[in-house]
Design a protein around this motif. Sequence first.
Motif, PDB file in Angstrom:
ATOM      1  N   SER A   2       1.047  -1.113  -0.441  1.00 41.81           N
ATOM      2  CA  SER A   2      -0.164  -0.244   0.099  1.00 41.81           C
ATOM      3  C   SER A   2       1.061   0.977  -0.115  1.00 41.81           C
ATOM      4  O   SER A   2       2.425   0.927  -0.011  1.00 41.81           O
ATOM      5  CB  SER A   2      -0.737   0.114   1.196  1.00 41.81           C
ATOM      6  OG  SER A   2      -0.082   0.544   2.575  1.00 41.81           O
ATOM      7  N   LYS A   5       2.472   2.325   3.916  1.00 47.25           N
ATOM      8  CA  LYS A   5       2.974   1.593   4.044  1.00 47.25           C
ATOM      9  C   LYS A   5       4.024   1.810   3.657  1.00 47.25           C
ATOM     10  O   LYS A   5       5.231   2.164   3.907  1.00 47.25           O
ATOM     11  CB  LYS A   5       2.681   0.408   3.400  1.00 47.25           C
ATOM     12  CG  LYS A   5       3.361  -0.547   5.149  1.00 47.25           C
ATOM     13  CD  LYS A   5       2.960  -2.026   4.958  1.00 47.25           C
ATOM     14  CE  LYS A   5       4.418  -3.414   5.356  1.00 47.25           C
ATOM     15  NZ  LYS A   5       3.855  -4.312   5.284  1.00 47.25           N
ATOM     16  N   ILE A  34       1.644  -2.909  12.181  1.00 49.02           N
ATOM     17  CA  ILE A  34       0.929  -2.856  10.925  1.00 49.02           C
ATOM     18  C   ILE A  34       0.995  -4.440  10.760  1.00 49.02           C
ATOM     19  O   ILE A  34       0.352  -4.847  10.233  1.00 49.02           O
ATOM     20  CB  ILE A  34       1.732  -2.390   9.852  1.00 49.02           C
ATOM     21  CG1 ILE A  34       1.120  -0.864  10.284  1.00 49.02           C
ATOM     22  CG2 ILE A  34       0.936  -2.594   8.391  1.00 49.02           C
ATOM     23  CD1 ILE A  34       1.396   0.576   8.677  1.00 49.02           C
ATOM     24  N   GLU A  38      -0.998  -7.751  10.115  1.00 51.59           N
ATOM     25  CA  GLU A  38      -0.889  -8.338   8.684  1.00 51.59           C
ATOM     26  C   GLU A  38      -1.067  -9.965   9.142  1.00 51.59           C
ATOM     27  O   GLU A  38      -1.630 -10.852   8.092  1.00 51.59           O
ATOM     28  CB  GLU A  38       0.581  -8.294   7.714  1.00 51.59           C
ATOM     29  CG  GLU A  38      -0.566  -6.488   6.882  1.00 51.59           C
ATOM     30  CD  GLU A  38       1.423  -6.265   6.405  1.00 51.59           C
ATOM     31  OE1 GLU A  38       1.455  -5.260   5.597  1.00 51.59           O
ATOM     32  OE2 GLU A  38       2.335  -7.099   6.421  1.00 51.59           O
ATOM     33  N   LEU A  47      -2.219  -5.452   4.342  1.00 54.40           N
ATOM     34  CA  LEU A  47      -3.805  -4.967   4.945  1.00 54.40           C
ATOM     35  C   LEU A  47      -3.713  -3.429   3.488  1.00 54.40           C
ATOM     36  O   LEU A  47      -2.971  -2.918   2.686  1.00 54.40           O
ATOM     37  CB  LEU A  47      -3.605  -3.744   5.648  1.00 54.40           C
ATOM     38  CG  LEU A  47      -2.652  -4.415   6.668  1.00 54.40           C
ATOM     39  CD1 LEU A  47      -2.463  -3.967   8.654  1.00 54.40           C
ATOM     40  CD2 LEU A  47      -4.779  -5.443   7.196  1.00 54.40           C
ATOM     41  N   ASP A  49      -4.597   0.603   2.641  1.00 53.46           N
ATOM     42  CA  ASP A  49      -4.722   1.939   3.487  1.00 53.46           C
ATOM     43  C   ASP A  49      -5.888   2.082   4.399  1.00 53.46           C
ATOM     44  O   ASP A  49      -5.473   2.658   5.258  1.00 53.46           O
ATOM     45  CB  ASP A  49      -4.287   3.104   1.836  1.00 53.46           C
ATOM     46  CG  ASP A  49      -3.271   3.012   1.682  1.00 53.46           C
ATOM     47  OD1 ASP A  49      -2.007   2.721   1.879  1.00 53.46           O
ATOM     48  OD2 ASP A  49      -3.683   3.654   0.255  1.00 53.46           O
ATOM     49  N   ASP A  51      -6.772   0.120   6.047  1.00 51.10           N
ATOM     50  CA  ASP A  51      -7.070  -1.330   6.934  1.00 51.10           C
ATOM     51  C   ASP A  51      -5.674  -0.006   8.178  1.00 51.10           C
ATOM     52  O   ASP A  51      -5.996  -0.337   9.161  1.00 51.10           O
ATOM     53  CB  ASP A  51      -6.671  -2.298   6.655  1.00 51.10           C
ATOM     54  CG  ASP A  51      -7.304  -3.090   5.808  1.00 51.10           C
ATOM     55  OD1 ASP A  51      -8.758  -2.806   6.209  1.00 51.10           O
ATOM     56  OD2 ASP A  51      -7.188  -4.186   5.629  1.00 51.10           O
ATOM     57  N   ILE A  52      -4.515   0.163   7.155  1.00 49.16           N
ATOM     58  CA  ILE A  52      -3.440   0.922   7.675  1.00 49.16           C
ATOM     59  C   ILE A  52      -3.943   1.875   8.737  1.00 49.16           C
ATOM     60  O   ILE A  52      -3.669   2.388   9.759  1.00 49.16           O
ATOM     61  CB  ILE A  52      -2.072   1.243   7.105  1.00 49.16           C
ATOM     62  CG1 ILE A  52      -2.002  -0.215   6.494  1.00 49.16           C
ATOM     63  CG2 ILE A  52      -1.267   1.955   7.086  1.00 49.16           C
ATOM     64  CD1 ILE A  52      -0.837   0.040   4.765  1.00 49.16           C
TER      65      ILE A  52
END
Length: 152
Positions: A2, A5, A34, A38, A47, A49, A51-52
């Motif tokens: 992502s 990340k 993170i 995962e 994940l 964006d 989710d992050i």
Amino acid sequence: MSALKDRLRTDLTAAMKARDEVRSSTLRMVLTAITNAEVAGKEARELSDDDIVGVLSSEAKKRREAVAAFTEGGRAEMAAKEQAEAEVIADYLPAQLGEAEIADLVTAAIAQTGAAGEGMRAMGKVMGVLTPQTKGRADGAAVAAEVRRQLG
């Protein structure tokens, strides 16, 4: 990977080169959280964006709670450290909603669900509509308090 990340990893490298201890340790901690998210569950996954942002929001909330606890306990130096970490995490979160914006969203959600006359029984319905709209942009407790105020 992502975009968020990737940005966190790039910023970690820059912070390490600049010898910025607070930023680099905070970014390491966030990237670890993170990675843990995962690999949690039955199978590992990448994940998104969104989710992050959820992971970042929970980490920011932990920092806010720690600041309050350390301040209450008279540990000013620890509270300052947690506050500095919270500020680093805030750089990666979407802009936070103000009280007026939250109130407007709650009013719209109540109108959308037709929950105006139902009182507190409709709180779950209203929160179900609001949660995706405010995720990462507002503290859930503040949103819930506004829903209670408008429904109550």
